[in-house]
Design a protein around this motif. Structure first.
Motif, PDB file in Angstrom:
ATOM      1  N   LEU A 172       0.720  -1.126  -0.339  1.00 11.62           N
ATOM      2  CA  LEU A 172       0.031   0.109   0.005  1.00 11.62           C
ATOM      3  C   LEU A 172       0.856   1.625   0.244  1.00 11.62           C
ATOM      4  CD1 LEU A 172      -2.712  -1.064   2.298  1.00 11.62           C
ATOM      5  CD2 LEU A 172      -2.875  -1.059   0.150  1.00 11.62           C
ATOM      6  N   ASP A 173       1.789   0.967   0.438  1.00 14.03           N
ATOM      7  CA  ASP A 173       2.769   2.027   1.030  1.00 14.03           C
ATOM      8  C   ASP A 173       4.764   1.657   1.137  1.00 14.03           C
ATOM      9  OD1 ASP A 173       4.594   4.384   1.354  1.00 14.03           O
ATOM     10  OD2 ASP A 173       3.937   5.070   3.261  1.00 14.03           O
ATOM     11  N   PRO A 174       5.356   1.809  -1.123  1.00 17.83           N
ATOM     12  CA  PRO A 174       6.147   0.844  -0.681  1.00 17.83           C
ATOM     13  C   PRO A 174       7.467   1.914   0.060  1.00 17.83           C
ATOM     14  CG  PRO A 174       5.415   1.963  -3.287  1.00 17.83           C
ATOM     15  CD  PRO A 174       3.987   2.202  -2.125  1.00 17.83           C
ATOM     16  N   THR A 175       7.138   2.908   0.246  1.00 16.40           N
ATOM     17  CA  THR A 175       8.400   3.357   1.209  1.00 16.40           C
ATOM     18  C   THR A 175       8.196   2.788   2.469  1.00 16.40           C
ATOM     19  OG1 THR A 175       6.732   4.686   2.505  1.00 16.40           O
ATOM     20  CG2 THR A 175       7.525   6.037   0.670  1.00 16.40           C
ATOM     21  N   GLY A 176       7.592   1.940   3.164  1.00 18.31           N
ATOM     22  CA  GLY A 176       7.516   1.085   4.334  1.00 18.31           C
ATOM     23  C   GLY A 176       6.861   1.959   5.494  1.00 18.31           C
ATOM     24  N   GLU A 177       6.564   3.655   5.270  1.00 17.76           N
ATOM     25  CA  GLU A 177       5.865   4.022   6.267  1.00 17.76           C
ATOM     26  C   GLU A 177       5.078   3.611   7.200  1.00 17.76           C
ATOM     27  OE1 GLU A 177       6.941   7.037   8.080  1.00 17.76           O
ATOM     28  OE2 GLU A 177       8.244   7.260   6.844  1.00 17.76           O
ATOM     29  N   PRO A 178       4.739   3.361   8.117  1.00 14.89           N
ATOM     30  CA  PRO A 178       3.438   2.391   9.108  1.00 14.89           C
ATOM     31  C   PRO A 178       2.196   3.183   8.754  1.00 14.89           C
ATOM     32  CG  PRO A 178       5.455   3.566  10.600  1.00 14.89           C
ATOM     33  CD  PRO A 178       5.782   3.802   9.206  1.00 14.89           C
ATOM     34  N   ALA A 179       1.581   2.800   8.615  1.00 14.28           N
ATOM     35  CA  ALA A 179       0.095   3.850   8.221  1.00 14.28           C
ATOM     36  C   ALA A 179      -0.257   4.970   9.073  1.00 14.28           C
ATOM     37  CB  ALA A 179      -1.182   2.693   8.661  1.00 14.28           C
ATOM     38  N   THR A 180      -0.343   4.938  10.220  1.00 17.11           N
ATOM     39  CA  THR A 180       0.171   6.654  11.087  1.00 17.11           C
ATOM     40  C   THR A 180       0.903   7.889  10.230  1.00 17.11           C
ATOM     41  OG1 THR A 180      -0.330   4.708  12.992  1.00 17.11           O
ATOM     42  CG2 THR A 180       0.199   7.180  12.219  1.00 17.11           C
ATOM     43  N   PHE A 181       1.699   7.578  10.033  1.00 15.96           N
ATOM     44  CA  PHE A 181       2.525   8.353   8.466  1.00 15.96           C
ATOM     45  C   PHE A 181       2.520   7.836   7.164  1.00 15.96           C
ATOM     46  CE2 PHE A 181       4.215   7.057  13.469  1.00 15.96           C
ATOM     47  CZ  PHE A 181       4.349   8.429  13.645  1.00 15.96           C
ATOM     48  N   SER A 182       1.707   7.704   6.878  1.00 13.71           N
ATOM     49  CA  SER A 182       1.845   7.022   5.546  1.00 13.71           C
ATOM     50  C   SER A 182       0.455   8.520   4.632  1.00 13.71           C
ATOM     51  CB  SER A 182       1.179   5.649   5.187  1.00 13.71           C
ATOM     52  OG  SER A 182       1.203   5.639   3.566  1.00 13.71           O
ATOM     53  N   LYS A 183       1.037   8.883   3.816  1.00 16.06           N
ATOM     54  CA  LYS A 183      -0.602   9.617   3.355  1.00 16.06           C
ATOM     55  C   LYS A 183      -1.077   8.564   2.362  1.00 16.06           C
ATOM     56  CE  LYS A 183      -1.298  13.741   0.879  1.00 16.06           C
ATOM     57  NZ  LYS A 183      -0.264  15.078   0.530  1.00 16.06           N
ATOM     58  N   PRO A 184      -0.825   8.102   1.536  1.00 18.53           N
ATOM     59  CA  PRO A 184      -0.671   6.915   0.676  1.00 18.53           C
ATOM     60  C   PRO A 184      -1.759   6.092   1.275  1.00 18.53           C
ATOM     61  CG  PRO A 184       1.378   6.981   0.094  1.00 18.53           C
ATOM     62  CD  PRO A 184       1.185   7.477   1.482  1.00 18.53           C
ATOM     63  N   ILE A 185      -1.940   6.194   2.556  1.00 17.92           N
ATOM     64  CA  ILE A 185      -2.902   4.660   3.146  1.00 17.92           C
ATOM     65  C   ILE A 185      -3.771   5.917   3.686  1.00 17.92           C
ATOM     66  CG2 ILE A 185      -2.693   3.372   5.063  1.00 17.92           C
ATOM     67  CD1 ILE A 185      -0.189   2.055   4.950  1.00 17.92           C
ATOM     68  N   LEU A 186      -2.972   6.751   4.658  1.00 21.56           N
ATOM     69  CA  LEU A 186      -4.251   7.461   5.715  1.00 21.56           C
ATOM     70  C   LEU A 186      -5.424   8.586   4.459  1.00 21.56           C
ATOM     71  CD1 LEU A 186      -3.095   8.437   8.981  1.00 21.56           C
ATOM     72  CD2 LEU A 186      -4.384   6.905   7.809  1.00 21.56           C
ATOM     73  N   THR A 187      -4.254   9.367   3.268  1.00 24.26           N
ATOM     74  CA  THR A 187      -5.645   9.858   2.897  1.00 24.26           C
ATOM     75  C   THR A 187      -5.435   9.352   1.492  1.00 24.26           C
ATOM     76  OG1 THR A 187      -3.852  12.188   3.702  1.00 24.26           O
ATOM     77  CG2 THR A 187      -5.027  12.481   1.263  1.00 24.26           C
ATOM     78  N   ASP A 188      -5.056   9.280   0.703  1.00 19.89           N
ATOM     79  CA  ASP A 188      -5.467   8.698  -0.573  1.00 19.89           C
ATOM     80  C   ASP A 188      -6.291   7.243  -0.725  1.00 19.89           C
ATOM     81  OD1 ASP A 188      -3.434  10.429  -1.587  1.00 19.89           O
ATOM     82  OD2 ASP A 188      -1.705   8.518  -2.127  1.00 19.89           O
ATOM     83  N   LEU A 189      -6.071   6.362   0.470  1.00 23.73           N
ATOM     84  CA  LEU A 189      -6.664   5.021   0.573  1.00 23.73           C
ATOM     85  C   LEU A 189      -8.108   5.534   1.250  1.00 23.73           C
ATOM     86  CD1 LEU A 189      -8.065   2.043   0.307  1.00 23.73           C
ATOM     87  CD2 LEU A 189      -5.300   1.550   1.465  1.00 23.73           C
ATOM     88  N   LEU A 190      -8.037   5.346   2.657  1.00 22.11           N
ATOM     89  CA  LEU A 190      -8.959   5.560   3.332  1.00 22.11           C
ATOM     90  C   LEU A 190     -10.352   7.001   3.478  1.00 22.11           C
ATOM     91  CD1 LEU A 190     -10.288   4.959   6.425  1.00 22.11           C
ATOM     92  CD2 LEU A 190      -8.249   7.078   7.254  1.00 22.11           C
ATOM     93  N   ARG A 191      -9.742   8.212   2.620  1.00 26.26           N
ATOM     94  CA  ARG A 191     -10.287   9.023   1.564  1.00 26.26           C
ATOM     95  C   ARG A 191     -10.229   8.731   1.200  1.00 26.26           C
ATOM     96  NH1 ARG A 191     -11.549  11.657   6.463  1.00 26.26           N
ATOM     97  NH2 ARG A 191     -10.132  11.988   8.572  1.00 26.26           N
TER      98      ARG A 191
END
Length: 522
Positions: free
Chosen positions: A240-259
């Protein structure tokens, strides 16, 4: 009881807006143990320096905690949002109120699962609101697909994403109908981890299509049911985020995916930022909070020094490293939650003591109904005769400062079989006590081996090697019965012929319910 009206974003200074994003713990059930009310003065002094958005309540005592929170609300110019981990009822964090079994127990109730869960959440919400708590950090929306998961396990409603999604919807709807705010956690899913994010950095390295199929359905269900908050996981998902950032610090996960993809419009809160999965990545709390905010977190939970974090983040805003528009967006969501709570009917009258007792009877009935015979497959539970020599051996994977001198199972069995000998072992098995327990068990009669197998932050999961050896030795004896006070998987390696039961929880009612099944009174 009048409730202060939340201001608009435009009425707050930059520092006040940033402070509204900060949620600070009040009380502690970890050493040094502090009740929430004993922590009131510290929080009051903090409010004078930093107008935080809300509190994370730990170790409250009814009804004192209600009085403490009422006084703190009066001191705060902006109404406080008060939250607590109430997965197992208001009594999980407010002593004297009702404690329900772990989520996994509800999944055993078949056709009664939804109605029982709805009753439990309604009771939890009512008691929480009476105590002054508005946000229930529940439901756990993780599908526990990894049997070795050390931190979700019985906290989840099961392994099947569709089943978890169904029960998650019940929780969200029941909490909302009762006037409380549910928070689905831990997005995008903590169920397939083999590491506790409290003391490490878990990673779920599965393809994106599997994550969408296994992890996201319960969160989709929560969103469709109108959940007002979603909590992020300190877990990385490379697909979901190739940078390996945890979800709490991942814009691809919290903004792009969730929202973006899932369409969530409520508030995103972090998991505790004191956890190793978050704090070990940054040199300061301000940097950590800024990274979470930029990723899409609106509510920053469990900062140790919110005033310092606010000062550091304000400088980042002024230097345009954090867009003020993002701050306004986040604080707008926090203020919207406060306005929603303020517009609901106040819960000023304490719950009558007899009503709390009725709530507790409901919890006890649910806990007992969830207990299952798991081996040999199904069937009636074995019986312990009151007139036979009886040995009870209980093992717990860790010791907590809040633990009673003996687990409730001891009194529950001895009330029914007064001559029963009880032995309790923590993670370090005392050799002399071990010999005494084995000798008592070898003396004929009946034997119950009970194993607490539950998740807990910063603690080991499952049996230690010395406990496992003791359990294996006892399981070979005639008349042995094995019970898991937690996950059923811990029973798999015992001999097939040994009767096995699972309570799916270790709360007192589950332990008493086990005693009722094994040695019912007339």
């Amino acid at each position: 009881m009048e409730t202060a009206v939340a201001p608009t974003t435009e009425q707050l200074t930059l520092e006040e807006k940033l402070a509204q994003l900060m949620f600070v713990r009040m009380g502690s059930n970890l050493p040094p143990i502090v009740t929430a009310s004993d922590d009131e003065q510290r929080v009051a002094e903090l409010l004078e320096r930093c107008p935080i958005g809300g509190l994370l309540l730990f170790n409250g005592v009814w009804p004192h905690v209600r009085d403490s929170l009422t006084r703190l609300q009066a001191k705060s110019r902006v109404p406080l949002l008060v939250s607590a981990d109430l997965e197992r009822g208001a009594g999980q964090q407010v002593g004297g109120l009702t404690v329900f079994p772990h989520a996994r127990a509800f999944a055993q109730l078949g056709d009664q699962a939804e109605s029982s869960l709805r009753d439990a959440i309604s009771i939890t919400a009512r008691e929480a609101l009476q105590a002054g708590v508005q946000i229930l950090f529940a439901p756990v929306a993780d599908a526990n697909t990894n049997p070795q998961n050390p931190i979700i396990a019985t906290r989840a409603y099961g392994e099947d994403p569709a089943e978890v999604a169904r029960l998650v919807a019940v929780v969200v709807e029941a909490a909302g109908q009762a006037g409380a705010l549910a928070a689905a956690k831990h997005f995008p899913g903590h169920g397939d981890t083999s590491q506790d994010s409290h003391d490490g950095q878990p990673c779920v390295d599965r393809p994106a299509d599997e994550l969408h199929a296994c992890e996201l359905p319960p969160f989709r269900s929560a969103i469709q049911s109108g959940v007002p908050l979603i909590m992020s996981a300190h877990v990385s998902y490379p697909a979901l985020d190739p940078t390996g950032e945890p979800a709490t610090f991942s814009k691809p996960i919290l903004t792009d995916l969730l929202r973006g993809e899932l369409g969530f419009t409520g508030a995103v809160c972090s998991d505790s930022l004191l956890m190793a999965g978050a704090r070990d990545r940054y040199q300061s709390e301000g940097q950590m909070a800024a990274a979470a905010l930029l990723a899409g977190v609106d509510m920053l939970l469990d900062l140790a020094d919110p005033a310092a974090a606010v000062a550091e983040m304000a400088e980042l805003v002024r230097s345009e490293q954090i867009p003020e528009a993002r701050v306004n967006e986040a604080v707008g969501r926090v203020l919207k939650l406060k306005a929603k709570i303020a517009n609901q009917a106040p819960h000023a009258d304490p719950i009558p003591a007899e009503q709390v007792q009725e709530h507790k009877r409901t919890a006890a009935a649910i806990a007992k109904a969830a207990i299952r015979v798991v081996s040999p497959a199904g069937g009636a539970p074995p019986r312990l005769a009151p007139d036979k020599p009886t040995t009870v051996v209980l093992m717990k994977p860790f010791n907590l400062p809040s633990d009673p001198a003996q687990q409730p199972l001891a009194a529950a069995i001895q009330q029914r079989i007064p001559s029963a000998q009880y032995f309790e072992f923590g993670p370090d098995v005392d050799a002399d006590l071990r010999d005494q327990a084995v000798a008592a068990a070898q003396n004929g009669g009946q034997l119950l081996v009970a194993i607490i197998a539950k998740p807990a932050a910063w603690h080991a999961f499952g049996m230690t090697d010395p406990q496992r050896q003791l359990a294996d030795d006892l399981a070979q004896l005639d008349g042995a019965v094995i019970a898991s006070l937690g996950v059923p998987t811990i029973l798999q390696d015992f001999p097939a012929a040994v009767p096995k039961l699972c309570t799916y929880s270790d709360v007192p009612d589950s332990q008493t319910g086990l005693a009722d099944l094994l040695c019912p009174t007339a």
